[in-house]
Write a protein that holds these residues in place. Structure first.
Motif, PDB file in Angstrom:
ATOM      1  N   SER A 172      -5.888   1.742 -10.004  1.00 32.82           N
ATOM      2  CA  SER A 172      -6.602   0.633  -9.598  1.00 32.82           C
ATOM      3  C   SER A 172      -7.933   0.845 -10.051  1.00 32.82           C
ATOM      4  O   SER A 172      -8.381   1.653 -10.898  1.00 32.82           O
ATOM      5  N   LYS A 174     -11.322  -0.660  -9.649  1.00 32.30           N
ATOM      6  CA  LYS A 174     -12.246  -2.011  -8.429  1.00 32.30           C
ATOM      7  C   LYS A 174     -13.608  -1.302  -8.823  1.00 32.30           C
ATOM      8  O   LYS A 174     -13.701  -0.740  -8.929  1.00 32.30           O
ATOM      9  N   THR A 181     -14.054  -6.697 -10.884  1.00 31.74           N
ATOM     10  CA  THR A 181     -12.605  -6.942 -10.707  1.00 31.74           C
ATOM     11  C   THR A 181     -11.298  -7.685 -11.269  1.00 31.74           C
ATOM     12  O   THR A 181     -10.375  -7.470 -11.753  1.00 31.74           O
ATOM     13  N   TYR A 185      -8.835  -5.861 -14.105  1.00 35.79           N
ATOM     14  CA  TYR A 185      -6.831  -5.721 -14.076  1.00 35.79           C
ATOM     15  C   TYR A 185      -6.340  -6.753 -15.223  1.00 35.79           C
ATOM     16  O   TYR A 185      -5.259  -5.892 -15.847  1.00 35.79           O
ATOM     17  N   ARG A 189      -3.371  -4.417 -17.895  1.00 38.17           N
ATOM     18  CA  ARG A 189      -2.359  -5.269 -17.717  1.00 38.17           C
ATOM     19  C   ARG A 189      -1.588  -5.139 -19.235  1.00 38.17           C
ATOM     20  O   ARG A 189      -0.470  -4.518 -18.878  1.00 38.17           O
ATOM     21  N   PHE A 196       0.369  -1.488 -10.632  1.00 38.93           N
ATOM     22  CA  PHE A 196      -1.254  -1.690 -10.205  1.00 38.93           C
ATOM     23  C   PHE A 196      -1.359  -1.663  -8.692  1.00 38.93           C
ATOM     24  O   PHE A 196      -0.874  -2.488  -8.185  1.00 38.93           O
ATOM     25  N   LEU A 198      -4.260  -2.987  -6.466  1.00 35.67           N
ATOM     26  CA  LEU A 198      -5.070  -3.655  -6.488  1.00 35.67           C
ATOM     27  C   LEU A 198      -5.879  -3.912  -5.618  1.00 35.67           C
ATOM     28  O   LEU A 198      -5.245  -3.316  -4.595  1.00 35.67           O
ATOM     29  N   LEU A 220      -5.018 -12.527  -9.305  1.00 35.58           N
ATOM     30  CA  LEU A 220      -4.035 -11.790 -10.153  1.00 35.58           C
ATOM     31  C   LEU A 220      -2.714 -11.955  -9.646  1.00 35.58           C
ATOM     32  O   LEU A 220      -2.293 -12.123 -10.738  1.00 35.58           O
ATOM     33  N   GLY A 226       0.226  -7.125 -10.169  1.00 35.18           N
ATOM     34  CA  GLY A 226      -0.322  -6.139  -8.782  1.00 35.18           C
ATOM     35  C   GLY A 226       1.201  -5.811  -8.013  1.00 35.18           C
ATOM     36  O   GLY A 226       2.406  -6.816  -7.759  1.00 35.18           O
TER      37      GLY A 226
END
Length: 353
Positions: A172, A174, A181, A185, A189, A196, A198, A220, A226
Motif C-alpha cells: 500500500s 497511502k 496517493t 500507485y 504499478r 496492491f 488501495l 485507480l 487495485g
C-alpha cells in the motif's frame, strides 16, 4: 468489465488477493485490541456489513496477546497492524493471517528479518504499508514528502524482503491527499506484480472521505489498479464498507447489486421521486444481482432511459409505466408503481441465483 493489471495471487486466510480474485474490501476496528469483547463485537459488525478482511491495531504487547482469544471468536481473516516494535509482530504472527508493517518505523533490517522469518514459518503474507507521513529519512531527504519518495521506499523494502527469499507480499502507498496517493500507485504499478491494497489515509469524516476515496480509488480502479481496498472514514465502521462497495460497483470494477439510475430533481418531475427512490433503495438493498434499474420522473428522459434498463419506472402525471428490458409490462396508478417495480426486480434477480 475493467481489465485489471495482472498480479500475483496471495491468500489472507481464506480470502484470495490479486490474480483473478474479486477486489476485496477491508476495514479496521477502533477499539483497544486488548479489549477483546469490544473488538470481537466490532469485527462481527463488519462481517455482517460485508467486510472481507479486518485489521486491528497492535501498539502494545497486551494487544498482541489478545489476538488469540479474538481469533477464536471470529471468522474473518485477521491482519495485525504493527508499528515501531517488531516483537509485537513476532507474537502476532503466531495467530493472524497477515502482518502489516510500516518500513519507515519498524526499525533495523535485522528486525524486519525476524518478522519475515516468523511469517515464513506460518506461510502468511506481509503487507508493506508505506505512508507518506512516516517515510525513511533517506527517502525524505532525497525526494521530499512526495510520491517519488513513497515509491522509492516501497521498492527498497520489496527488494529487501525478496532478498530474504520472501515474496508473499502486498503493498500500500497511502497519503492523506488524493494526488500523491494516485501518483504513487500509478508510478509503482508497472514495476512489479504484487497485489496492491488501495486507500487514501486519514481521509476525514464521512462526506470528505467519501469524496476523496471515490476520486482516488475510483481513478485507480478505472486504470485497472487495485486488488484490495479500504475506505478510511472517521466515523461508523459500516460506512467504510458501504462506501467501498459503492465505489467498486459504480466504477465498474465489480458487478454487485443494483445500479439505480434516477433523475436529478427538477421542475419537470411529475411524481414524488425522492420518496420513491428512497423506498426502492431500502427495499432492494439485499439484492446482489448486477441489474441496471431506472426510476425516472418525467416524460422527457423516462422512456429513453427505461428502454435501456433491466427494470424501470417511467413516471407520468398520476400514473406511470413499468418496463422490463424496454418492454411495457404494466400501466399503473402512481401508488402501485413501486410495489410492482420491486416485484419485477426481485423476479429478475432470482434468475441470477
Amino acid at each position: 468489465m475493467i481489465k485489471r493489471y495482472p498480479t500475483k495471487k496471495i491468500y489472507v486466510g481464506s480470502v484470495a488477493v490479486g490474480g483473478d480474485a474479486p477486489i476485496s474490501v477491508q476495514s479496521m476496528t477502533f477499539s483497544k485490541t486488548s479489549d477483546v469483547t469490544s473488538t470481537v463485537e466490532q469485527i462481527k459488525r463488519l462481517h455482517f456489513a460485508g467486510c472481507d478482511i479486518v485489521r486491528v491495531a497492535v501498539p502494545q504487547m497486551e494487544d498482541a496477546l489478545a489476538l488469540k482469544s479474538i481469533k477464536e471468536q471470529i471468522s474473518l481473516p485477521l491482519v495485525a497492524d504493527i508499528h515501531f516494535n517488531h516483537r509485537l509482530a513476532l507474537v502476532a504472527a503466531e495467530v493472524v493471517e497477515c502482518i502489516r508493517i510500516n518500513p519507515g518505523n519498524i526499525g533495523s533490517k535485522e528486525r524486519v528479518k525476524e518478522v519475515v522469518k516468523a511469517c515464513q514459518a506460518r506461510n502468511i503474507p506481509i503487507r508493506i504499508g508505506v505512508n507518506s507521513g512516516s517515510l525513511e529519512k533517506e527517502f525524505l531527504n532525497r525526494y521530499g514528502q512526495t510520491a517519488e519518495a513513497m515509491v522509492a521506499s516501497a521498492e527498497y523494502n520489496i527488494k529487501y524482503l525478496e532478498d530474504l527469499g520472501f515474496n508473499e507480499i502486498k503493498i500500500s502507498l497511502k497519503a492523506s491527499d488524493v494526488e500523491r496517493t494516485v501518483d504513487a500507485y500509478r508510478m509503482l504499478r508497472p514495476k512489479n506484480n504484487y497485489p496492491f491494497h488501495l486507500g487514501v489515509t486519514e481521509a476525514g469524516t464521512l462526506f470528505h472521505a467519501t469524496v476523496k476515496s471515490a476520486i482516488g480509488l475510483g481513478s485507480l480502479l478505472l486504470d485497472g489498479i487495485g486488488d484490495t481496498m479500504r475506505v478510511s472514514i472517521t466515523g461508523e465502521l459500516e460506512e467504510e464498507i458501504k462506501v467501498a462497495r459503492a465505489i467498486l460497483k459504480d466504477s465498474g470494477a465489480a458487478k454487485d447489486g443494483l445500479n439505480i439510475i434516477s433523475c436529478p430533481t427538477c421542475g419537470r418531475i411529475e411524481a414524488d421521486l425522492v420518496s420513491a427512490v428512497g423506498e426502492i433503495e431500502e427495499r432492494t438493498a439485499h439484492i446482489k444481482a448486477p441489474l441496471n434499474v431506472s426510476v425516472m420522473g418525467c416524460v422527457v428522459n423516462a422512456i429513453g432511459e427505461a428502454a435501456h434498463a433491466d427494470v424501470a419506472i417511467a413516471y407520468g402525471k398520476g400514473k406511470g409505466l413499468i418496463m422490463v428490458k424496454g418492454e411495457v409490462v404494466a400501466n399503473l396508478d402512481e401508488s402501485e408503481l413501486v410495489d410492482r417495480f420491486v416485484a419485477e426486480v426481485e423476479k429478475m434477480a432470482s434468475e441470477f441465483q
